[in-house]
Enzyme design. Structure first.
Site, PDB file in Angstrom:
ATOM      1  N   SER A   7       0.904  -1.228   0.017  1.00  0.00           N
ATOM      2  CA  SER A   7       0.127  -0.053  -0.062  1.00  0.00           C
ATOM      3  C   SER A   7       0.835   1.085   0.038  1.00  0.00           C
ATOM      4  CB  SER A   7      -0.809   0.145   1.174  1.00  0.00           C
ATOM      5  OG  SER A   7      -1.260   1.363   1.421  1.00  0.00           O
ATOM      6  N   ASP A  34      -4.513   3.777  -1.774  1.00  0.00           N
ATOM      7  CA  ASP A  34      -5.789   4.216  -0.702  1.00  0.00           C
ATOM      8  C   ASP A  34      -6.232   5.516  -1.233  1.00  0.00           C
ATOM      9  OD1 ASP A  34      -5.680   1.992   1.090  1.00  0.00           O
ATOM     10  OD2 ASP A  34      -3.780   2.352   1.487  1.00  0.00           O
ATOM     11  N   MET A  36      -8.618   8.540   0.097  1.00  0.00           N
ATOM     12  CA  MET A  36      -9.374   8.937   1.185  1.00  0.00           C
ATOM     13  C   MET A  36      -9.629  10.355   0.990  1.00  0.00           C
ATOM     14  SD  MET A  36      -6.675   7.615   3.925  1.00  0.00           S
ATOM     15  CE  MET A  36      -6.308   5.917   4.170  1.00  0.00           C
ATOM     16  N   HIS A  65      -8.430   1.381  -3.561  1.00  0.00           N
ATOM     17  CA  HIS A  65      -9.339   1.270  -2.505  1.00  0.00           C
ATOM     18  C   HIS A  65      -9.783   2.564  -2.188  1.00  0.00           C
ATOM     19  CE1 HIS A  65      -9.697   0.254   2.127  1.00  0.00           C
ATOM     20  NE2 HIS A  65     -10.605   0.429   1.709  1.00  0.00           N
ATOM     21  N   MET A  67     -11.860   4.973  -0.138  1.00  0.00           N
ATOM     22  CA  MET A  67     -12.458   5.134   1.002  1.00  0.00           C
ATOM     23  C   MET A  67     -13.176   6.587   1.123  1.00  0.00           C
ATOM     24  SD  MET A  67      -9.385   3.662   3.498  1.00  0.00           S
ATOM     25  CE  MET A  67      -8.280   3.767   2.031  1.00  0.00           C
ATOM     26  N   MET A 136     -11.478  -5.398   6.095  1.00  0.00           N
ATOM     27  CA  MET A 136     -10.575  -4.275   6.740  1.00  0.00           C
ATOM     28  C   MET A 136     -10.387  -4.984   7.949  1.00  0.00           C
ATOM     29  SD  MET A 136      -9.832  -1.645   4.703  1.00  0.00           S
ATOM     30  CE  MET A 136      -8.849  -1.106   5.788  1.00  0.00           C
ATOM     31  N   SER A 197       2.953  -0.227   5.941  1.00  0.00           N
ATOM     32  CA  SER A 197       3.952   0.179   6.934  1.00  0.00           C
ATOM     33  C   SER A 197       4.908  -0.947   7.004  1.00  0.00           C
ATOM     34  CB  SER A 197       3.670   0.637   8.171  1.00  0.00           C
ATOM     35  OG  SER A 197       2.566  -0.160   8.784  1.00  0.00           O
TER      36      SER A 197
HETATM   37  C1  DX5 Z   1      -6.021   1.727   5.694  1.00  0.00           C
HETATM   38  C2  DX5 Z   1      -5.717   1.493   4.498  1.00  0.00           C
HETATM   39  C3  DX5 Z   1      -4.610   0.710   4.249  1.00  0.00           C
HETATM   40  C4  DX5 Z   1      -3.249   0.982   5.055  1.00  0.00           C
HETATM   41  C5  DX5 Z   1      -2.748  -0.362   5.651  1.00  0.00           C
HETATM   42  O1  DX5 Z   1      -7.059   2.798   5.867  1.00  0.00           O
HETATM   43  O2  DX5 Z   1      -6.684   1.167   3.623  1.00  0.00           O
HETATM   44  O3  DX5 Z   1      -4.240   0.028   2.860  1.00  0.00           O
HETATM   45  O4  DX5 Z   1      -2.395   1.625   3.959  1.00  0.00           O
HETATM   46  O5  DX5 Z   1      -1.467   0.088   6.090  1.00  0.00           O
HETATM   47  P1  DX5 Z   1      -0.899  -0.881   7.285  1.00  0.00           P
HETATM   48  O6  DX5 Z   1      -0.303  -1.947   6.350  1.00  0.00           O
HETATM   49  O7  DX5 Z   1       0.402  -0.047   7.732  1.00  0.00           O
HETATM   50  O8  DX5 Z   1      -1.756  -1.012   8.334  1.00  0.00           O
HETATM   51 ZN    ZN Z   2      -6.446   0.096   1.883  1.00  0.00          ZN
END
Ligand code: DX5
Ligand code: ZN
Length: 219
Positions: A7, A34, A36, A65, A67, A136, A197
């Site tokens: 990600s 991601d 957002m 993704h 959001m 999730m 991460s």
């Molecule tokens: C969270 C995102 C994830 C995020 C995951 O809202 O949808 O894709 O990047 O990050 P890690 O792997 O650090 O939990």
């Molecule tokens: Zn995500």
């Protein structure tokens, strides 16, 4: 073989193309993107222009993704930007069936996602129409959170539902995936593991991805 989807939420936004090339060279299967909007989740990232720009730098599939609230209004923009998968949240879309089909009509694979507190039965009526189910395992909005353990049961139940009703659907898990828990999550039934991460905050992306594959026994 289990797919690994780094990600880019945890990547260096000033060097997105370089970061993507690094994980691609290290053996990533997909890039998890991601998006957002500051409304559906309390954080903001980027939209179609940034995706279109990085799309020009690589052929690796983009797993986008969303959001964002009412994602159905923006499917055209995200499809045109070069998404291979577009995933929307059931909590954010009143007309989920219409939105799923508008994704597919554009030749893009359609995903649906559930927040940790949303019951699996919310997708029972749409499971046969989708290409991907995203569970999730953290509350969306931020990278670096801790995996919520009781989502493992939901992953197992999602696996059973897919195997029974819609074996073509890919099961993806997103949030808190680490070298420590990756095998457990795969064993619960995940086909695609998103990792932000644990890859982009490691010193050596290649080493981390190879370690993931070694632990999964998939190398
Ligand atoms: C969270 C995102 C994830 C995020 C995951 O809202 O949808 O894709 O990047 O990050 P890690 O792997 O650090 O939990
Ligand atoms: Zn995500």
């Amino acid at each position: 073989m289990t797919k690994i989807a780094p990600s880019i939420l945890s990547a260096d936004f000033g060097n997105l193309a370089g970061e993507i090339h690094a994980v691609e060279a290290a053996g990533a299967d997909l890039i998890h993107v991601d998006v957002m909007d500051g409304k559906f989740v309390p954080n903001l990232t980027f939209g179609p222009p940034v995706i279109a720009s990085i799309r020009k730098t690589t052929d690796i599939p983009f797993d986008v993704h969303l959001m964002i609230e009412t994602p159905g209004r923006y499917i055209g923009e995200y499809a045109d930007a070069g998404s291979d998968f577009i995933t929307v949240h059931v909590e954010a879309e009143r007309h989920l069936h219409r939105t799923v089909h508008s994704i597919k009509e554009r030749g893009v694979k359609a995903g649906v996602s559930l927040n940790p507190a949303t019951p699996l039965d919310q997708i029972e009526e749409i499971i046969g129409d989708i290409d991907l189910l995203l569970i999730m395992s953290v509350n969306p909005g931020f990278g670096g959170q801790t995996f919520i353990e009781n989502t493992l049961r939901k992953i197992e139940r999602a696996r059973a539902l897919i195997d029974k009703e819609a074996p073509h659907v890919l099961l993806e898990v997103d949030g808190g995936v680490t070298l420590e828990n990756i095998a457990t999550i795969r064993d619960a039934g995940a086909d695609i593991l998103v990792a932000g991460s644990s890859i982009f905050r490691s010193n050596d992306y290649g080493h981390t991805i190879r370690e993931m594959r070694r632990i999964l026994g998939d190398q």
